[in-house]
Structures are given as structure tokens and as C-alpha cells.
Motif scaffolding. Structure first.
Motif, PDB file in Angstrom:
ATOM      1  N   GLY A  99      29.100  42.609  30.490  1.00  0.00           N
ATOM      2  CA  GLY A  99      30.044  42.459  29.386  1.00  0.00           C
ATOM      3  C   GLY A  99      30.111  43.703  28.513  1.00  0.00           C
ATOM      4  N   PHE A 100      28.950  44.315  28.260  1.00  0.00           N
ATOM      5  CA  PHE A 100      28.926  45.556  27.493  1.00  0.00           C
ATOM      6  C   PHE A 100      29.704  46.643  28.215  1.00  0.00           C
ATOM      7  CE2 PHE A 100      26.270  44.400  24.084  1.00  0.00           C
ATOM      8  CZ  PHE A 100      26.169  45.494  23.229  1.00  0.00           C
ATOM      9  N   VAL A 102      32.118  46.387  30.497  1.00  0.00           N
ATOM     10  CA  VAL A 102      33.551  46.114  30.544  1.00  0.00           C
ATOM     11  C   VAL A 102      34.187  46.277  29.158  1.00  0.00           C
ATOM     12  CG1 VAL A 102      35.269  44.305  30.969  1.00  0.00           C
ATOM     13  CG2 VAL A 102      33.361  44.616  32.552  1.00  0.00           C
ATOM     14  N   GLY A 103      33.468  45.872  28.121  1.00  0.00           N
ATOM     15  CA  GLY A 103      34.010  45.998  26.772  1.00  0.00           C
ATOM     16  C   GLY A 103      34.089  47.422  26.279  1.00  0.00           C
ATOM     17  N   TRP A 104      33.249  48.301  26.832  1.00  0.00           N
ATOM     18  CA  TRP A 104      33.171  49.679  26.348  1.00  0.00           C
ATOM     19  C   TRP A 104      33.944  50.671  27.212  1.00  0.00           C
ATOM     20  CZ3 TRP A 104      31.975  52.104  22.079  1.00  0.00           C
ATOM     21  CH2 TRP A 104      31.682  53.472  22.113  1.00  0.00           C
ATOM     22  N   GLU A 109      36.184  48.156  33.049  1.00  0.00           N
ATOM     23  CA  GLU A 109      37.162  47.072  32.893  1.00  0.00           C
ATOM     24  C   GLU A 109      38.033  46.935  34.140  1.00  0.00           C
ATOM     25  OE1 GLU A 109      40.776  45.693  29.858  1.00  0.00           O
ATOM     26  OE2 GLU A 109      39.773  47.637  29.615  1.00  0.00           O
ATOM     27  N   GLY A 113      35.621  44.282  35.681  1.00  0.00           N
ATOM     28  CA  GLY A 113      36.476  43.272  35.069  1.00  0.00           C
ATOM     29  C   GLY A 113      37.422  42.630  36.054  1.00  0.00           C
ATOM     30  N   TYR A 155      28.523  37.012  29.528  1.00  0.00           N
ATOM     31  CA  TYR A 155      29.424  38.108  29.900  1.00  0.00           C
ATOM     32  C   TYR A 155      30.619  38.168  28.955  1.00  0.00           C
ATOM     33  CZ  TYR A 155      33.212  40.419  32.486  1.00  0.00           C
ATOM     34  OH  TYR A 155      34.276  41.217  32.844  1.00  0.00           O
ATOM     35  N   TYR A 156      31.290  37.052  28.774  1.00  0.00           N
ATOM     36  CA  TYR A 156      32.488  37.058  27.943  1.00  0.00           C
ATOM     37  C   TYR A 156      32.159  37.228  26.462  1.00  0.00           C
ATOM     38  CZ  TYR A 156      35.584  36.017  31.815  1.00  0.00           C
ATOM     39  OH  TYR A 156      36.302  36.110  32.983  1.00  0.00           O
ATOM     40  N   GLU A 159      31.415  41.006  26.092  1.00  0.00           N
ATOM     41  CA  GLU A 159      32.657  41.765  26.157  1.00  0.00           C
ATOM     42  C   GLU A 159      33.443  41.636  24.850  1.00  0.00           C
ATOM     43  OE1 GLU A 159      36.813  41.970  28.776  1.00  0.00           O
ATOM     44  OE2 GLU A 159      35.417  40.296  29.021  1.00  0.00           O
ATOM     45  N   GLN A 163      34.295  44.648  22.041  1.00  0.00           N
ATOM     46  CA  GLN A 163      35.692  44.947  21.712  1.00  0.00           C
ATOM     47  C   GLN A 163      36.028  44.659  20.253  1.00  0.00           C
ATOM     48  OE1 GLN A 163      37.826  42.629  24.635  1.00  0.00           O
ATOM     49  NE2 GLN A 163      37.658  44.219  26.204  1.00  0.00           N
TER      50      GLN A 163
END
Length: 268
Positions: A99-100, A102-104, A109, A113, A155-156, A159, A163
Motif C-alpha cells: 500500500g505504501f 502504490v500510494g507513493w 501504482e 496496483g 493494503y487499502y 494506500e 495519498q
């Protein structure tokens, strides 16, 4: 500061403390009243239902008392923890890391993602055949199923937490010389996302107890397996007893995570 102002502040502090205690007593009273009402309704239902359909509270208490005295209750809890704990922490660790990322990262992503969007709709129980093939009928296969559930929840949340970091915090950090992604993640992003991480982990810890019952269907010993065996023999008093045990374990886990969260996130 004058003596009068000190006395006034002390009096206001006492009044605030009294108000908090009164509110705490009121909250406890409402909770206890709800539990009493639940037991009363349950007992009334048992009067008009056969014991096989709905056993009365004393029958359930008798089951729990016998299992506590024999030690079986603690044995079953220990067996369930052998796959609950590894599944929770392994799944959460991978979920937070993914999650980190994909969010960064835009690249993460587009890669991680995208794969996550394909795999997310698959129900956790659909992985049971692979759990059996890969790990066998043991604690590892049950832990694998628990890990899948906890992975998606954390995970979500991770993320979303990354964000949601205020862009101004990142701009200030960069203006002060923090330019590398690693330092930004460690100094700014991680502390800012910590409330979301705890929320995800707390939710995952509760959901893990729920999926544990289904995970133990594949053969791993524990509370869920004992519950299913009792259900196959229509021992509904045992079924309800261990449903209540799972509920209590859920509550204790939730309170433990919440207590840790309050100690770690002191600014909330």
C-alpha cells in the motif's frame, strides 16, 4: 497567577473530572443494560424453542465452565493463535508495504496496483484449494487464508493514508533539505499515515477472527474447527458457547490494538 485564579482553575478541573467520571458511568450503564437486555431476549426465546434450536444461557455457561475447568478452552485458543497471529502479522506487513509503494510511486501504482485490482475481487475462500495444495492440512494453510484477508484491508488503508498526506508537509520537508524518497517516507509520510495504518490493522485484527472459523474448515485445529464439529452433531450449546468466545477474543484484540494506538499516536 493570583490565589483566586488558582482556586478557580482547580475547581474547574474538579468539575471536568466529575463530568468525565459521570459520563463514563453512564456509558458503562448503557453497555451493561444492553447486554442484560440481550440475555433476557435470548432466555425468553429459549423458553419457546427446543434446546436443539436455541439452548438457554445456563446450558451455554455450563459448556464454558466445563471447558475452562478441563483446560480445553485454553487449548483451542492456543491452537487458533498458532495461525491467527502469523497470518495477521505477515498479511499486514505485506499489505502495508504494498500500500505504501502504490500510494507513493506512480510506477508501483501502474504495476502492483493493476495486479491488485485484478486479484481483489477474488473471495478469500476461493484460495482454499491452493492453501491445501501448497501447505497441506495444517496451521500454515489456515494462516495463509488469514493473511490474504488482512493483506487487502491493510493494503487499502496504507494506500489511502499515503495519498492523504498533506502536500504542504512534503513541500516544507523538501525546502528544509529532505529530498530523498526514503527520508520523506520515514520523516513525513509514515508519521502522517500512522492513524490510517492503525485503523487498517485494527480492522484486519477483527476480520482475522471471522475468517479463522472458515479457515479451520480445511483441517487446522482450533476454535473454528471445534465449532464446526459441534454443529455437525447439532450441539448448539457448544456452538453458541464458542461463538461467544470468538466475540470476546475479537473484543479483547480490538481493545489491545486501540490501547497501543493511543500510546503510539499521542497527538490524536
Amino acid at each position: 497567577m493570583s490565589a483566586d485564579s488558582s482556586v478557580a482553575e482547580g475547581a474547574s478541573g474538579l468539575l471536568l473530572g466529575d463530568a468525565e467520571r459521570a459520563n463514563g458511568v453512564r456509558t458503562l450503564g448503557i453497555q451493561l443494560g444492553a447486554l442484560v437486555a440481550f440475555v433476557v431476549v435470548w432466555w425468553l426465546g429459549a423458553f419457546v424453542s427446543p434446546p436443539r434450536i436455541l439452548p438457554a444461557p445456563p446450558a451455554v455457561v455450563a459448556v464454558l465452565t466445563a471447558d475452562v475447568l478441563s483446560g480445553q478452552l485454553f487449548t483451542l485458543i492456543g491452537q487458533s493463535l498458532l495461525h491467527y497471529v502469523p497470518g495477521l502479522f505477515i498479511g499486514s506487513a505485506f499489505g502495508i508495504a504494498a500500500g505504501f509503494a502504490v500510494g507513493w510511486s506512480r510506477l508501483a501504482e501502474l504495476t502492483i496496483g493493476t495486479v491488485a485490482q485484478v486479484l481483489r475481487p477474488i473471495p478469500p475462500l476461493a484460495w482454499i484449494p491452493f492453501a491445501i495444495i501448497w501447505f497441506g492440512l495444517n496451521h500454515a494453510s489456515a494462516a495463509f487464508l488469514v493473511a490474504i484477508v488482512t493483506f487487502w484491508i491493510t493494503y487499502y488503508n496504507a494506500e489511502g493514508g499515503v495519498q492523504a498526506v498533506d502536500q504542504q508537509f512534503l513541500d516544507v520537508a523538501r525546502s528544509l533539505g529532505t529530498t530523498s524518497d526514503a527520508r520523506l517516507l520515514r520523516k513525513v509520510v509514515f508519521p502522517s499515515a500512522l492513524p490510517e495504518l492503525f485503523t487498517g490493522f485494527r480492522t484486519a485484527a477483527g476480520q482475522a477472527w471471522m475468517v479463522m472459523v472458515a479457515a479451520e474448515l480445511i483441517g487446522a485445529p482450533g476454535i473454528g474447527r471445534h465449532l464446526w464439529d459441534a454443529a455437525s452433531f447439532l450441539s448448539t450449546d457448544v456452538v453458541i458457547a464458542y461463538m461467544l468466545v470468538i466475540g470476546v477474543l475479537f473484543l479483547l484484540t480490538d481493545r489491545l490494538v486501540l490501547a497501543v494506538q493511543r500510546r503510539v499516536i499521542t497527538w490524536q
